[in-house]
Design a protein around this motif. Structure first.
Motif, PDB file in Angstrom:
ATOM      1  N   GLY A  66       0.928  -1.181   0.024  1.00 60.88           N
ATOM      2  CA  GLY A  66      -0.041  -0.161  -0.079  1.00 60.88           C
ATOM      3  C   GLY A  66       0.874   1.382   0.042  1.00 60.88           C
ATOM      4  O   GLY A  66       0.550   2.508   0.584  1.00 60.88           O
ATOM      5  N   LEU A  67       2.118   1.131  -0.571  1.00 61.07           N
ATOM      6  CA  LEU A  67       2.863   2.220  -0.759  1.00 61.07           C
ATOM      7  C   LEU A  67       2.151   3.338  -1.710  1.00 61.07           C
ATOM      8  O   LEU A  67       1.810   2.921  -2.629  1.00 61.07           O
ATOM      9  N   THR A  68       2.387   4.767  -1.369  1.00 57.02           N
ATOM     10  CA  THR A  68       2.046   5.535  -2.391  1.00 57.02           C
ATOM     11  C   THR A  68       3.272   6.043  -3.082  1.00 57.02           C
ATOM     12  O   THR A  68       4.442   6.062  -2.627  1.00 57.02           O
ATOM     13  N   HIS A 121       2.064   7.673  10.164  1.00 56.30           N
ATOM     14  CA  HIS A 121       2.525   8.100   8.760  1.00 56.30           C
ATOM     15  C   HIS A 121       2.197   7.078   7.938  1.00 56.30           C
ATOM     16  O   HIS A 121       2.407   5.757   7.988  1.00 56.30           O
ATOM     17  N   ALA A 122       1.812   7.596   6.510  1.00 50.29           N
ATOM     18  CA  ALA A 122       1.535   6.809   5.366  1.00 50.29           C
ATOM     19  C   ALA A 122       2.919   6.806   4.764  1.00 50.29           C
ATOM     20  O   ALA A 122       3.564   7.707   4.732  1.00 50.29           O
ATOM     21  N   LEU A 123       3.282   5.397   4.545  1.00 50.65           N
ATOM     22  CA  LEU A 123       4.697   5.364   3.979  1.00 50.65           C
ATOM     23  C   LEU A 123       4.436   5.562   2.465  1.00 50.65           C
ATOM     24  O   LEU A 123       3.501   5.064   1.677  1.00 50.65           O
ATOM     25  N   GLU A 124       5.723   6.260   1.744  1.00 55.47           N
ATOM     26  CA  GLU A 124       5.616   6.250   0.443  1.00 55.47           C
ATOM     27  C   GLU A 124       7.079   5.801   0.072  1.00 55.47           C
ATOM     28  O   GLU A 124       7.904   5.759   0.858  1.00 55.47           O
ATOM     29  N   TRP A 172      13.715   4.562  -1.551  1.00 54.24           N
ATOM     30  CA  TRP A 172      13.592   4.573  -0.284  1.00 54.24           C
ATOM     31  C   TRP A 172      12.169   4.204   0.265  1.00 54.24           C
ATOM     32  O   TRP A 172      11.515   4.561  -0.597  1.00 54.24           O
ATOM     33  N   ILE A 173      11.722   3.701   1.331  1.00 55.60           N
ATOM     34  CA  ILE A 173      10.374   3.678   1.715  1.00 55.60           C
ATOM     35  C   ILE A 173      10.627   4.614   2.913  1.00 55.60           C
ATOM     36  O   ILE A 173      11.381   4.283   3.780  1.00 55.60           O
ATOM     37  N   VAL A 207      12.333   3.947   6.395  1.00 54.60           N
ATOM     38  CA  VAL A 207      12.542   2.538   7.239  1.00 54.60           C
ATOM     39  C   VAL A 207      12.510   1.481   6.299  1.00 54.60           C
ATOM     40  O   VAL A 207      12.553   0.374   6.719  1.00 54.60           O
ATOM     41  N   GLY A 208      12.713   1.807   5.042  1.00 52.15           N
ATOM     42  CA  GLY A 208      12.796   0.877   4.089  1.00 52.15           C
ATOM     43  C   GLY A 208      13.489   1.056   2.767  1.00 52.15           C
ATOM     44  O   GLY A 208      13.567   2.183   2.522  1.00 52.15           O
ATOM     45  N   LEU A 209      13.860   0.074   2.107  1.00 53.29           N
ATOM     46  CA  LEU A 209      14.288   0.254   0.596  1.00 53.29           C
ATOM     47  C   LEU A 209      14.053  -0.806  -0.245  1.00 53.29           C
ATOM     48  O   LEU A 209      13.901  -1.857   0.358  1.00 53.29           O
ATOM     49  N   TYR A 210      14.081  -0.699  -1.350  1.00 54.43           N
ATOM     50  CA  TYR A 210      13.607  -1.787  -2.420  1.00 54.43           C
ATOM     51  C   TYR A 210      12.234  -2.553  -1.926  1.00 54.43           C
ATOM     52  O   TYR A 210      12.265  -3.758  -1.881  1.00 54.43           O
ATOM     53  N   GLY A 211      11.326  -1.754  -1.399  1.00 59.28           N
ATOM     54  CA  GLY A 211       9.912  -2.148  -1.142  1.00 59.28           C
ATOM     55  C   GLY A 211       9.939  -3.105   0.334  1.00 59.28           C
ATOM     56  O   GLY A 211       8.964  -3.744   0.692  1.00 59.28           O
TER      57      GLY A 211
END
Ligand code: HEM
Lengths: 202, 314
Positions: free
Chosen positions: B55-57, B124-127, B145-146, B207-211
């Motif tokens: 559900g990433l924008t 927070h919505a992650l994008e 990045w996420i 908080v993330g990378l490559y999904g």
């Protein structure tokens, strides 16, 4: 000197480069292969320079002859590796952008010192033949004292290029200091005089 | 010139094309496969589990450039807490414990306190944001990045009028961060931003990378990403956020003040004494590229520095 020593050392000296070429082709040099190549050839240059400086003390300590016989070849290998090192910089790093290279040499102290090291190695390589040795006579010995200056510049070059972690250049600096100390009269006399002293004693 | 672009003035070409998305899925699958390998005891990366985000924008701030391979993004890092070699973090970061994790908020704000990572992340919505990353050493990457805007997080703590700067700290734990047993840098690692830089919409808490969740060597569980500054400004594994009136002294500035300034904006005109900053090697590419002013984000951030001498404030 055993006839196999020189060819064996010759092949050994080529192995690091052979490995680098293989690793490059096999994509084993990591995410930044060009940086790895520059660093490896630079570090090998410094190693060959220091190994060359080991030969005289080794000869003194053991009385073997071969260390002196392969010394010139080792020095030439140091020159060979610095040529590869410099080429990776000129070609793969700067793509022969002479303006940028010139600015680097003037503005970046580690490059300035590295370049000076290279420039000082050129006359050593050029005068390494027997004919040159004869022609230059005592001046040859004087000139070849640069073999002590160049590794010092190499260590400084390495020291100045690391960001914060000076452990590795420190180890090389230490090795260099030890090799110089072995040539310092009070230290070296102890070793070489031992024989004479026992000869003198009744 | 618009500073913040609304969706209507985003060029369609700037939105991640489908092919890139598919490629990314491939990497995510690769990541999942890797986590499988990790469970079998053959971890190629210092990363035990990979939880994909859903559900990433899509972000309008993403660049449309080919992304650096996952293995390079996670295998070639500067994270001195785990060693000074580029491969050290991937080899050593497995010792970092990222849960439980909490972040202490201090200083000039109405809501100081210690917040669990869950508290921090909840609203927070992650994008996903595909940003260029330029290292001061002359190499660069493009990383998906996420995360979420740091500004949204800061607002929750209600900084006071005295909060002129934000200071961040990385975890200090020599037990699990073997690089901290030697004082190559001053530990804990400290970084800082001016308030307006911190509030800028490009500034990301990642908080993330490559999904998937951040691998430990990339600064798990939460890190900063400031794409127009040299990489060392983007502090990793954050445990403290402090609102302060005085300009913070960051670890690299402390180590070599004439080499690493507080601002450290990517600037091809201002050389580092060790490296010309005019060009860079994009990891995975053979030829070098010209380095762009503010790492290509000049349109968005140049106004932050209007009237400043960037040679002095390097
Ligand atoms: C006697 C001459 C030289 C010696 C002994 C030497 C030695 C070294 C050593 C030991 C390193 C570091 C390797 C590592 O990080 O593991 C290095 C890196 C390097 N050297 Fe040299 N070098 C010499 C000459 C030069 C010259 C003439 C140039 C170019 C003009 C040069 C450019 C570089 C560059 C660009 C790096 C890599 C820096 C980096 O990756 O940040 N060196 N060299």
């Amino acid at each position: 000197m055993k006839p196999w020593i020189k060819p064996t050392v010759f092949v050994l000296c080529l192995l690091p480069l052979a490995w680098l070429v293989f690793a490059l082709l096999a994509d084993r040099l990591g995410a930044n292969p060009i940086e790895a190549l520059t660093r490896e050839t630079g570090e090998w240059t410094l190693r060959w320079l220091l190994i060359t400086l080991c030969m005289t003390p080794l000869r003194k300590a053991t009385r073997w002859i071969w260390p002196i016989r392969i010394r010139r070849m080792l020095g030439l290998f140091a020159f060979f590796y610095v040529c590869v090192h410099l080429s990776t910089y000129l070609w793969l790093d700067q793509f022969f952008d002479w303006g940028e290279i010139g600015r680097d040499i003037l503005k970046r102290p580690f490059i300035t010192v590295g370049m000076l090291g290279f420039v000082l190695l050129v006359p050593l390589a050029a005068t390494s033949t027997n004919a040159m040795m004869r022609r230059l006579g005592r001046n040859w010995t004087r000139l070849h004292r640069l073999a002590y200056v160049v590794p010092a510049l190499g260590v400084l070059h390495f020291w100045w290029l690391v960001k914060a972690d000076v452990r590795t250049p420190f180890v090389y600096a230490l090795l260099f200091v030890v090799l110089m100390l072995l040539r310092w009269k009070p230290v070296s006399l102890r070793g070489s005089n031992r024989g004479q002293i026992s000869n003198l004693s009744p | 010139m618009t500073l913040i672009r609304t969706p209507s003035d985003i060029d369609p070409s700037e939105i991640t094309p489908e092919s890139v998305y598919r490629e990314r899925r491939r990497f995510m699958q690769a990541g999942l496969a890797l986590s499988g390998a990790a469970l079998l005891g053959e971890a190629p990366f210092a990363q035990a589990t990979v939880t994909p985000f859903t559900g990433l924008t899509r972000s309008a701030f993403s660049v449309d450039e080919s992304q650096t391979e996952y293995k390079d993004v996670t295998g070639y890092n500067n994270f001195y807490e785990f060693g000074t070699g580029k491969e050290d973090p991937a080899a050593n970061a497995h010792t970092l414990r990222t849960s439980p994790w909490s972040v202490t908020v201090e200083g000039e704000c109405a809501k100081p306190g210690t917040y669990t990572l869950e508290d921090i992340l909840k609203p927070h919505a992650l994008e996903e944001r595909i940003y260029r990353l330029r290292c001061v050493e002359g190499w660069s990457m493009v990383i998906p990045w996420i995360g979420f805007p740091l500004a949204d997080l800061i607002k929750r703590f209600e900084p006071t009028g005295n909060a002129k700067y934000v200071e961040f700290e990385t975890l200090r734990d020599p037990e699990r961060m073997p690089g901290q047993r030697r004082s190559v840098l001053h530990w804990p690692y400290v970084e800082g931003l001016r308030m307006d830089e911190a509030m800028h919409p490009l500034t990301l808490m990642a908080v993330g990378l490559y999904g998937a969740a951040l691998p430990k060597q990339n600064g798990a569980p939460i890190r900063l990403v400031v794409p127009w500054k040299y990489g060392f400004k983007s502090i990793k594994s954050i445990v403290k956020i402090r609102f302060v009136e005085q300009q913070p002294l960051s670890s690299w500035t402390r180590a070599a003040p004439d080499e690493y300034g507080f601002y450290s904006n990517v600037n091809p005109e201002v050389d580092h004494p060790r490296w010309s900053q005019r060009s860079e090697r994009r990891i995975g590419e053979f030829l070098k590229r010209k380095t762009l002013m503010f790492n290509g984000y000049a349109e968005q951030v140049a106004s932050l520095y209007a009237g400043m001498d960037l040679r002095k404030n390097f």
